[in-house]
Design a protein around this motif. Structure first.
Motif, mmCIF file in Angstrom:
data_model
loop_
_atom_site.group_PDB
_atom_site.id
_atom_site.type_symbol
_atom_site.label_atom_id
_atom_site.label_comp_id
_atom_site.label_asym_id
_atom_site.label_seq_id
_atom_site.Cartn_x
_atom_site.Cartn_y
_atom_site.Cartn_z
ATOM 1 N N CYS A 1 12.603 -2.570 -8.600
ATOM 2 C CA CYS A 1 11.235 -2.072 -8.442
ATOM 3 C C CYS A 1 10.528 -2.152 -9.790
ATOM 4 N N PRO A 2 9.330 -2.728 -9.867
ATOM 5 C CA PRO A 2 8.627 -2.858 -11.148
ATOM 6 C C PRO A 2 8.129 -1.528 -11.696
ATOM 7 N N VAL A 3 8.185 -0.459 -10.902
ATOM 8 C CA VAL A 3 7.721 0.853 -11.364
ATOM 9 C C VAL A 3 8.868 1.687 -11.917
ATOM 10 N N CYS A 4 9.970 1.780 -11.158
ATOM 11 C CA CYS A 4 11.051 2.682 -11.571
ATOM 12 C C CYS A 4 12.370 1.976 -11.869
ATOM 13 N N GLY A 5 12.523 0.726 -11.449
ATOM 14 C CA GLY A 5 13.752 -0.017 -11.699
ATOM 15 C C GLY A 5 14.802 0.103 -10.614
ATOM 16 N N ASP A 6 14.585 0.964 -9.610
ATOM 17 C CA ASP A 6 15.527 1.069 -8.495
ATOM 18 C C ASP A 6 15.524 -0.241 -7.701
ATOM 19 N N THR A 7 16.558 -0.430 -6.883
ATOM 20 C CA THR A 7 16.671 -1.651 -6.084
ATOM 21 C C THR A 7 15.798 -1.566 -4.834
ATOM 22 N N VAL A 8 14.988 -2.575 -4.633
ATOM 23 C CA VAL A 8 14.150 -2.639 -3.437
ATOM 24 C C VAL A 8 15.047 -2.862 -2.228
ATOM 25 N N ARG A 9 14.837 -2.058 -1.193
ATOM 26 C CA ARG A 9 15.651 -2.133 0.015
ATOM 27 C C ARG A 9 14.815 -2.625 1.195
ATOM 28 N N ILE B 1 0.834 -1.208 0.000
ATOM 29 C CA ILE B 1 0.000 0.000 0.000
ATOM 30 C C ILE B 1 0.868 1.256 0.000
ATOM 31 N N LEU B 2 1.896 1.273 0.827
ATOM 32 C CA LEU B 2 2.765 2.443 0.904
ATOM 33 C C LEU B 2 3.563 2.623 -0.388
ATOM 34 N N HIS B 3 3.913 1.537 -1.040
ATOM 35 C CA HIS B 3 4.612 1.639 -2.328
ATOM 36 C C HIS B 3 3.697 2.253 -3.385
ATOM 37 N N VAL B 4 2.448 1.787 -3.432
ATOM 38 C CA VAL B 4 1.493 2.348 -4.396
ATOM 39 C C VAL B 4 1.235 3.823 -4.099
ATOM 40 N N ALA B 5 1.152 4.175 -2.821
ATOM 41 C CA ALA B 5 0.887 5.563 -2.426
ATOM 42 C C ALA B 5 2.120 6.455 -2.547
ATOM 43 N N PHE C 1 13.797 -5.478 11.649
ATOM 44 C CA PHE C 1 13.463 -5.299 13.057
ATOM 45 C C PHE C 1 13.745 -6.610 13.771
ATOM 46 N N SER C 2 13.425 -6.694 15.043
ATOM 47 C CA SER C 2 13.754 -7.893 15.814
ATOM 48 C C SER C 2 13.030 -9.132 15.302
ATOM 49 N N ALA C 3 11.766 -8.963 14.885
ATOM 50 C CA ALA C 3 10.988 -10.136 14.492
ATOM 51 C C ALA C 3 10.376 -10.013 13.100
ATOM 52 N N SER C 4 10.683 -8.945 12.376
ATOM 53 C CA SER C 4 10.101 -8.768 11.046
ATOM 54 C C SER C 4 10.958 -7.798 10.245
ATOM 55 N N SER C 5 10.515 -7.480 9.062
ATOM 56 C CA SER C 5 11.220 -6.525 8.221
ATOM 57 C C SER C 5 10.227 -5.859 7.294
ATOM 58 N N LEU C 6 10.615 -4.723 6.741
ATOM 59 C CA LEU C 6 9.799 -4.069 5.725
ATOM 60 C C LEU C 6 10.643 -3.844 4.489
ATOM 61 N N GLN C 7 9.978 -3.755 3.343
ATOM 62 C CA GLN C 7 10.657 -3.493 2.092
ATOM 63 C C GLN C 7 10.037 -2.258 1.431
ATOM 64 N N TYR C 8 10.860 -1.519 0.700
ATOM 65 C CA TYR C 8 10.404 -0.273 0.084
ATOM 66 C C TYR C 8 11.306 0.067 -1.098
ATOM 67 N N CYS C 9 10.845 0.991 -1.919
ATOM 68 C CA CYS C 9 11.649 1.485 -3.033
ATOM 69 C C CYS C 9 12.080 2.911 -2.721
ATOM 70 N N PRO C 10 13.380 3.198 -2.635
ATOM 71 C CA PRO C 10 13.833 4.551 -2.317
ATOM 72 C C PRO C 10 13.355 5.599 -3.325
ATOM 73 N N THR C 11 13.432 5.294 -4.622
ATOM 74 C CA THR C 11 13.029 6.271 -5.621
ATOM 75 C C THR C 11 11.539 6.585 -5.538
ATOM 76 N N CYS C 12 10.720 5.565 -5.391
ATOM 77 C CA CYS C 12 9.271 5.758 -5.362
ATOM 78 C C CYS C 12 8.780 6.359 -4.047
#
Length: 304
Positions: free
Chosen positions: A264-272, A200-204, A276-287
């Motif tokens: 990233c399927p939108v801009c081509g940047d590398t997803v980073r 959702i945050l990637h789309v937004a 966290f201790s028990a989970s992780s999040l992924q995002y695109c820096p450019t987007c």
């Protein structure tokens, strides 16, 4: 973890396969999975399923007025069986015939992934399973689903007809938390977990660390549209799929979550990733963050 789209698809699948059929046996293999004792599990036996509904990430099987409510947690799943291995309503310690002892998942209760088995009069049924060592899968038998604490505290369903942008904006007013945490809070909005909050945050095109209370009207509109469309599209992709195919469908439809290091399927940047201790999040820096990587404190400590 199954989230709103997968649980919605499971609800539809179980409606087709359970409605009107009688439950003849509910067998708890891992005793810790059952969180209630009154009514007992045995009260479900002999009752026909009248409806299957969803409350956030909870499945609710209505057996003629008694509710069999399931939360699959992080590693739980539902596996449908056209024919149960030991036949309906047989436990290996009591079954008189040899065939009943051939299901290895029932030979050592609590030692494998099988947590509970539900058998129907037709010989069909389903297993509740949970991988890993942290056992969080939960089953409740109640007269009203609101008796389940997790259901009682749920916020509004984001795909409900009455969940409009004005209501969404009202929920975010005064929220001093980051958007990632706010979207995952089941008491604020029901059904969104770690994976779809990333999507959702990637789309937004918003940072997961942005404060919810700092959104402008335009940003609130953009996030609301991303929330509704991302979930609705995921539900539509899952519609009509058998229970066993839903995990693969979810993974194939994700654009950033679980795709660290990919383009990233939108801009081509590398997803980073931020860990966290028990989970992780992924995002695109450019987007999402103006091209700036977010600080990953756990990785920074490892590199020192």
């Amino acid at each position: 973890m199954p989230e709103l789209p997968e649980v919605e698809a499971l609800k539809d699948f179980l409606t087709d396969h359970l409605a009107g059929r009688e439950i003849v046996r509910v067998l708890p293999v891992a005793v810790s999975v059952l969180k209630t004792y009154d009514p007992p599990l045995s009260a479900l036996e002999g009752r026909a399923v009248t409806a299957v509904t969803r409350h956030g990430k909870f499945l609710d099987v209505d057996a003629d007025g008694l509710h069999f409510v399931v939360h699959l947690a992080r590693a739980g799943w539902l596996q449908w069986r056209d024919r149960l291995p030991d036949g309906p309503a047989r436990h290996p310690t009591t079954a008189p015939h040899r065939r009943a002892t051939r299901d290895p998942s029932l030979m050592r209760p609590g030692k494998g992934p099988l947590a509970m088995r539900v058998a129907l009069e037709t010989g069909e049924g389903f297993d509740l399973t949970e991988a890993g060592t942290q056992k969080r899968l939960a089953v409740y038998v109640v007269r009203d689903p609101s008796e389940v604490p997790g259901v009682a505290r749920l916020g509004p369903d984001p795909l409900a007809a009455g969940f409009d942008e004005q209501r969404f904006a009202k929920l975010l007013e005064g929220e001093r938390r980051q958007l990632k945490g706010a979207l995952r809070d089941q008491s604020l909005i029901a059904g969104v977990g770690n994976a779809y909050s990333d999507e959702i945050l990637h789309v937004a095109k918003m940072s997961p660390f942005k404060l919810a209370s700092s959104l402008t009207d335009e940003e609130t509109h953009r996030l609301y549209e991303a929330l509704r469309t991302t979930l609705a599209e995921a539900v539509e992709r899952s519609r009509g799929l058998a229970a066993g195919r839903l995990k693969a469908e979810k993974k194939s439809g994700l654009r950033v979550h679980g795709r660290t290091g990919e383009a990233c399927p939108v801009c081509g940047d590398t997803v980073r990733e931020v860990s966290f201790s028990a989970s992780s999040l992924q995002y695109c820096p450019t987007c999402q963050t103006g091209g700036k990587p977010l600080a990953d404190r756990r990785m920074s400590r490892l590199l020192k």
